[in-house]
Design an enzyme around this catalytic site. Structure first.
Site, PDB file in Angstrom:
ATOM      1  N   CYS A   1      60.211 156.160  21.113  1.00 49.53           N
ATOM      2  CA  CYS A   1      60.748 157.477  20.788  1.00 49.53           C
ATOM      3  C   CYS A   1      61.882 157.310  19.779  1.00 49.53           C
ATOM      4  O   CYS A   1      62.741 156.459  19.935  1.00 49.53           O
ATOM      5  CB  CYS A   1      61.280 158.265  21.972  1.00 49.53           C
ATOM      6  SG  CYS A   1      60.030 158.688  23.170  1.00 49.53           S
TER       7      CYS A   1
ATOM      8  N   ARG B   1      58.679 154.000  15.991  1.00 42.43           N
ATOM      9  CA  ARG B   1      59.116 153.948  17.389  1.00 42.43           C
ATOM     10  C   ARG B   1      58.201 154.717  18.331  1.00 42.43           C
ATOM     11  O   ARG B   1      58.354 154.678  19.549  1.00 42.43           O
ATOM     12  CB  ARG B   1      60.533 154.511  17.509  1.00 42.43           C
ATOM     13  CG  ARG B   1      61.566 153.747  16.716  1.00 42.43           C
ATOM     14  CD  ARG B   1      62.917 154.403  16.837  1.00 42.43           C
ATOM     15  NE  ARG B   1      63.440 154.302  18.165  1.00 42.43           N
ATOM     16  CZ  ARG B   1      64.196 153.308  18.611  1.00 42.43           C
ATOM     17  NH1 ARG B   1      64.523 152.341  17.799  1.00 42.43           N
ATOM     18  NH2 ARG B   1      64.634 153.288  19.851  1.00 42.43           N
TER      19      ARG B   1
ATOM     20  N   TRP C   1      56.888 158.524  21.969  1.00 43.22           N
ATOM     21  CA  TRP C   1      55.952 157.569  22.588  1.00 43.22           C
ATOM     22  C   TRP C   1      55.875 158.011  24.041  1.00 43.22           C
ATOM     23  O   TRP C   1      56.847 157.906  24.783  1.00 43.22           O
ATOM     24  CB  TRP C   1      56.494 156.143  22.464  1.00 43.22           C
ATOM     25  CG  TRP C   1      55.516 155.109  22.917  1.00 43.22           C
ATOM     26  CD1 TRP C   1      54.520 154.542  22.173  1.00 43.22           C
ATOM     27  CD2 TRP C   1      55.444 154.504  24.217  1.00 43.22           C
ATOM     28  NE1 TRP C   1      53.830 153.630  22.937  1.00 43.22           N
ATOM     29  CE2 TRP C   1      54.368 153.589  24.193  1.00 43.22           C
ATOM     30  CE3 TRP C   1      56.165 154.653  25.393  1.00 43.22           C
ATOM     31  CZ2 TRP C   1      54.008 152.815  25.287  1.00 43.22           C
ATOM     32  CZ3 TRP C   1      55.805 153.890  26.498  1.00 43.22           C
ATOM     33  CH2 TRP C   1      54.737 152.981  26.431  1.00 43.22           C
TER      34      TRP C   1
ATOM     35  N   ASN D   1      65.220 160.148  24.468  1.00 47.72           N
ATOM     36  CA  ASN D   1      64.528 158.868  24.390  1.00 47.72           C
ATOM     37  C   ASN D   1      64.911 158.090  25.643  1.00 47.72           C
ATOM     38  O   ASN D   1      66.090 157.810  25.852  1.00 47.72           O
ATOM     39  CB  ASN D   1      64.990 158.121  23.122  1.00 47.72           C
ATOM     40  CG  ASN D   1      64.556 156.673  23.097  1.00 47.72           C
ATOM     41  OD1 ASN D   1      63.581 156.307  23.743  1.00 47.72           O
ATOM     42  ND2 ASN D   1      65.263 155.849  22.363  1.00 47.72           N
ATOM     43  N   GLY D   2      63.942 157.791  26.493  1.00 42.42           N
ATOM     44  CA  GLY D   2      64.241 157.059  27.723  1.00 42.42           C
ATOM     45  C   GLY D   2      63.431 157.617  28.877  1.00 42.42           C
ATOM     46  O   GLY D   2      62.460 158.347  28.664  1.00 42.42           O
TER      47      GLY D   2
ATOM     48  N   GLU E   1      50.400 133.731  19.771  1.00 49.12           N
ATOM     49  CA  GLU E   1      50.881 134.757  18.836  1.00 49.12           C
ATOM     50  C   GLU E   1      49.730 135.265  17.953  1.00 49.12           C
ATOM     51  O   GLU E   1      49.623 136.466  17.693  1.00 49.12           O
ATOM     52  CB  GLU E   1      52.028 134.169  17.993  1.00 49.12           C
ATOM     53  CG  GLU E   1      52.593 135.070  16.918  1.00 49.12           C
ATOM     54  CD  GLU E   1      53.170 136.390  17.419  1.00 49.12           C
ATOM     55  OE1 GLU E   1      53.280 136.603  18.632  1.00 49.12           O
ATOM     56  OE2 GLU E   1      53.483 137.234  16.574  1.00 49.12           O
TER      57      GLU E   1
ATOM     58  N   LYS F   1      48.595 139.160  17.795  1.00 50.14           N
ATOM     59  CA  LYS F   1      48.558 139.907  16.534  1.00 50.14           C
ATOM     60  C   LYS F   1      47.185 140.551  16.344  1.00 50.14           C
ATOM     61  O   LYS F   1      47.075 141.720  15.973  1.00 50.14           O
ATOM     62  CB  LYS F   1      48.834 139.000  15.321  1.00 50.14           C
ATOM     63  CG  LYS F   1      50.228 138.573  15.048  1.00 50.14           C
ATOM     64  CD  LYS F   1      51.184 139.639  14.618  1.00 50.14           C
ATOM     65  CE  LYS F   1      51.816 140.293  15.818  1.00 50.14           C
ATOM     66  NZ  LYS F   1      53.075 139.762  16.258  1.00 50.14           N
TER      67      LYS F   1
ATOM     68  N   GLU G   1      46.621 143.553  18.695  1.00 51.47           N
ATOM     69  CA  GLU G   1      47.428 144.720  18.336  1.00 51.47           C
ATOM     70  C   GLU G   1      46.860 145.465  17.143  1.00 51.47           C
ATOM     71  O   GLU G   1      46.824 146.690  17.124  1.00 51.47           O
ATOM     72  CB  GLU G   1      48.833 144.273  17.901  1.00 51.47           C
ATOM     73  CG  GLU G   1      49.740 143.823  18.966  1.00 51.47           C
ATOM     74  CD  GLU G   1      51.094 143.450  18.365  1.00 51.47           C
ATOM     75  OE1 GLU G   1      52.018 144.235  18.517  1.00 51.47           O
ATOM     76  OE2 GLU G   1      51.209 142.380  17.739  1.00 51.47           O
TER      77      GLU G   1
ATOM     78  N   HIS H   1      38.728 124.307  31.308  1.00 53.61           N
ATOM     79  CA  HIS H   1      38.891 124.725  32.702  1.00 53.61           C
ATOM     80  C   HIS H   1      38.507 126.182  32.922  1.00 53.61           C
ATOM     81  O   HIS H   1      38.970 126.806  33.862  1.00 53.61           O
ATOM     82  CB  HIS H   1      40.339 124.451  33.145  1.00 53.61           C
ATOM     83  CG  HIS H   1      40.723 123.022  33.000  1.00 53.61           C
ATOM     84  ND1 HIS H   1      40.299 122.041  33.875  1.00 53.61           N
ATOM     85  CD2 HIS H   1      41.428 122.377  32.033  1.00 53.61           C
ATOM     86  CE1 HIS H   1      40.747 120.864  33.476  1.00 53.61           C
ATOM     87  NE2 HIS H   1      41.434 121.041  32.354  1.00 53.61           N
TER      88      HIS H   1
ATOM     89  N   LYS I   1      57.398 150.372  18.364  1.00 52.33           N
ATOM     90  CA  LYS I   1      58.120 149.183  17.902  1.00 52.33           C
ATOM     91  C   LYS I   1      59.176 148.717  18.896  1.00 52.33           C
ATOM     92  O   LYS I   1      59.298 147.550  19.184  1.00 52.33           O
ATOM     93  CB  LYS I   1      58.773 149.529  16.562  1.00 52.33           C
ATOM     94  CG  LYS I   1      59.509 148.387  15.930  1.00 52.33           C
ATOM     95  CD  LYS I   1      58.532 147.414  15.324  1.00 52.33           C
ATOM     96  CE  LYS I   1      59.227 146.174  14.797  1.00 52.33           C
ATOM     97  NZ  LYS I   1      58.282 145.064  14.716  1.00 52.33           N
TER      98      LYS I   1
HETATM   99  C1  F6R Z   1      54.285 142.230  18.976  1.00 50.99           C
HETATM  100  C2  F6R Z   1      55.569 142.846  19.206  1.00 50.99           C
HETATM  101  C3  F6R Z   1      56.062 142.961  20.595  1.00 50.99           C
HETATM  102  C4  F6R Z   1      57.561 142.635  20.655  1.00 50.99           C
HETATM  103  C5  F6R Z   1      58.101 142.905  22.055  1.00 50.99           C
HETATM  104  C6  F6R Z   1      59.561 142.528  22.164  1.00 50.99           C
HETATM  105  O1  F6R Z   1      53.952 142.220  17.627  1.00 50.99           O
HETATM  106  O2  F6R Z   1      56.228 143.262  18.296  1.00 50.99           O
HETATM  107  O3  F6R Z   1      55.340 142.147  21.465  1.00 50.99           O
HETATM  108  O4  F6R Z   1      57.740 141.304  20.299  1.00 50.99           O
HETATM  109  O5  F6R Z   1      57.947 144.266  22.355  1.00 50.99           O
HETATM  110  O6  F6R Z   1      60.344 143.251  21.267  1.00 50.99           O
HETATM  111  P1  F6R Z   1      61.771 142.776  20.837  1.00 50.99           P
HETATM  112  O7  F6R Z   1      61.628 141.503  20.113  1.00 50.99           O
HETATM  113  O8  F6R Z   1      62.290 143.880  19.968  1.00 50.99           O
HETATM  114  O9  F6R Z   1      62.585 142.608  22.084  1.00 50.99           O
END
Ligand code: F6R
Length: 612
Positions: free
Chosen positions: A2, A27, A74, A100-101, A485, A489, A492, A508, A607
């Protein structure tokens, strides 16, 4: 999670709020809305979907106002819909609010209000809080500010709220606990937002509001108070950010821009810190707390998502170079399983946004128990940065693409410098390796440039495999977190199911998935596990799996076995993750692109995850 924006001043509020919402859309993008206050009348416009849809819906509407608040959502409570979009209005229509929250005890408050005859138009906790404030105001015949203070003392959860009232034609009242709020100080005007990006083009002077503070914001006055009604002195900070950093700069997507920025962002991260000529790594936060690190019985790393993957790389680094046991914890699990924390325990918190609720809350409770908190954070002035006893910024600049790329490599660069510095000071990292690793790290920006110079091969591979239903990502040692990772990626950005595994673990269980339709990405650069991973590649080929390898330039063995190869320059294995992750970032970007998906705003994601 948000985004909120507000403006009060002489300019037209709507264009400023709308532009701010576009900047904060990363966000959350389930719905958006604005409330505009003009001549003691509040106009609310809100729409399910992205901000562009709100913009279209307001064409021809009355958007005149010098005070406005806006929200991009969000969804937490209530499905994404026009009805659940913010701003919400109180039952009387006197007040409008964005939030937001999460208000955790909203059901109980809702029941109380319903028994008093309140009816709710939405399913949100926000509308409940707003009517709770209004109810207190009416019953106590008090000011809105007082009513808000009383309400917030009852509320359990996290919030950043902006509130406007027909009775107070130039005032925005704001409050925060657990969700971020920045106030930009202009000349006879104020800007409010979840982060500085909507503010930067108007002013560089900002105040970061603290938890449990209320801000009363008028065009030419900013009053900060705590919940006890005591005035607080606003601490004005100068923003160190340029407008260009939050624009696409000619790239089609923020994600692609941010991948390509990595030579510069890593260079910025190392600049002034990594000094191989004088054998020094300058990091004040480590220097001033060296005893805590050297004498630590163990180090705990707390993070989520991509940042947790950076933490796994740090585990390998710190254990190898500093000989200190490391535990890497998902912040959400760490918090709730009542971990054993002793006074003086060292916790490294890793976070791009510095606002991730799970990480923040985990750290708050560890801090209360006496742990020493070291923050590795990108967003300057963010909650985690401020909560930490010491820390090191990653200096990656604003990351807007929802999938983290440049922030990850910034985290790795900081964590690598930390491990080298502590290991050398402790005497567990020999001088010759220390020097060699410093030089290797210094050469990373140029080597990433080599990877980025021609991405056509990666684009071709992405197109070839874009319709696969599943992917497996495998790596060993330092490349195991890189495999995780890579899988995250791809999930997502492309919505393709992908799993990351240590390459040897595959035998395994996951090997049962392998057939001629399964692409298996091996992160197989030249390192001490190389011979072993060659065997793992053969095991997959023997079962007709399709192998895509990330291999070191000059290697002839892995390319001879793989169906497709993405090359990276040679580097010490401890530094190699900074290179091997880059082709995987590009692979997921191009797969998402070929699938026609919105790579900067993947579905269901946001984000900055400011709810637990
Ligand atoms: C993946 C991604 C998320 C963040 C996670 C932690 O691409 O961006 O998995 O890494 O939400 O966010 P931060 O680093 O802001 O605490």
């Amino acid at each position: 999670m948000c985004g909120i924006v507000g403006y009060t001043g002489p300019r037209a509020a709507y264009p400023i709020v709308l532009k701010g919402l576009k900047r904060l859309e990363y966000r959350g993008y389930d719905s958006s809305g604005v409330a505009l206050l003009h001549n003691h009348h509040i106009n609310v416009y809100k729409k399910k979907g992205k901000v562009a849809e709100l913009e279209e819906a307001t064409i021809g509407q009355d958007v005149q106002a010098h005070i406005g608040i806006g929200h991009t959502r969000w969804a937490t409570h209530g499905e994404p819909s026009d009805r659940n979009a913010h701003p919400h209005q109180s039952q009387s229509g006197e007040l409008a609010m964005i939030h937001n929250g999460i208000i955790e005890n909203y059901t109980q408050i809702k029941k109380e209000l319903e028994s008093k005859g309140y009816h709710f138009k939405s399913d949100t906790d926000t509308e409940v809080l707003l009517n709770f404030i209004e109810d207190i105001k009416i019953n106590n015949n008090c000011t809105l500010e007082e009513a808000l203070r009383i309400a917030l003392k009852r509320v359990v959860g996290a919030y950043c709220i902006l509130l406007i009232s027909k009775d107070e034609p130039d005032t925005i009242i704001a409050a925060r606990k657990g969700s971020p709020l920045v106030i930009g100080i202009g000349k006879g005007e104020h800007f409010l937002a979840s982060d500085a990006s909507p503010i930067i083009e108007y002013t560089k002077e900002v105040v970061y509001v603290n938890d449990y503070e209320i801000a009363i914001v008028k065009p030419d006055e900013l009053i900060l108070k705590n919940l006890g009604n005591e005035k607080q002195t606003p601490f004005i900070t100068k923003l160190d950010m340029e407008l260009a950093a939050i624009e696409k700069g000619g790239y089609d997507h923020f994600m692609l821009k941010e991948i390509h920025e990595q030579p510069n962002t890593i260079h910025d991260c190392l600049r002034g810190r990594l000094l191989p000529q004088s054998l020094q790594i300058m990091m004040g936060g480590i220097e001033n707390n060296m005893d805590a690190f050297i004498n630590a019985n163990r180090i705990m790393i707390v993070a989520c998502g991509t940042s947790w993957h950076a933490g796994l790389v740090a585990e390998y680094l710190i254990e190898e170079f500093c000989r200190i046991p490391v535990e890497v914890e998902y912040a959400s699990e760490f918090r709730y399983r009542n971990p054993v924390i002793h006074k003086g325990d060292v916790i490294i918190a890793i976070s791009q946004s510095g606002e991730t609720a799970d990480t923040l809350v985990a750290l708050e409770s560890a801090k209360e128990k006496g742990a020493f908190i070291f923050g590795v954070v990108n967003a300057v002035g963010s909650s985690i940065a401020r909560l930490s006893h010491a820390g090191a910024y990653t200096h990656s600049g604003p990351e807007i693409g929802v999938a983290s790329t440049k922030a990850f490599t910034g985290q790795l660069a900081v964590l690598m410098m930390m491990a080298l510095k502590i290991g050398y000071a402790k005497g567990t990292l020999p001088k010759d390796r220390y020097v060699q690793l410093m030089h290797d790290l210094e050469s990373i920006p140029e080597k990433i440039k080599e990877i980025l110079a021609d991405t056509s091969n990666i684009e071709r591979i992405a197109e070839k495999y874009k319709d696969a239903a599943d992917f497996l990502f495998l790596g060993r040692g330092y490349n195991f977190p890189v495999a995780l990772e890579g899988a995250l990626k791809l999930k997502e950005i492309s919505y393709i199911h992908a799993e990351g595994y240590p390459a040897a673990e595959m035998k395994h269980g996951p090997i049962a998935l392998v057939d001629e339709n399964l692409p298996v990405v091996f992160v197989a650069t030249k390192d001490s596990y190389y011979e072993k991973i060659v065997s793992n590649v053969q095991e997959i080929k023997a079962r007709k799996g399709k192998v895509i390898a990330v291999a070191t330039v000059g290697d002839e063995v892995i390319p001879g076995m793989a169906d497709d190869v993405m090359f990276v320059p040679d580097a010490d294995e401890a530094i190699a993750p900074l290179l091997s992750v880059v082709p995987l970032q590009l692979l997921s970007y191009y797969v998402g692109l070929y699938k026609g998906l919105d790579v900067d705003k993947p579905r269901n994601l946001a984000k900055s995850v400011t709810v637990e």
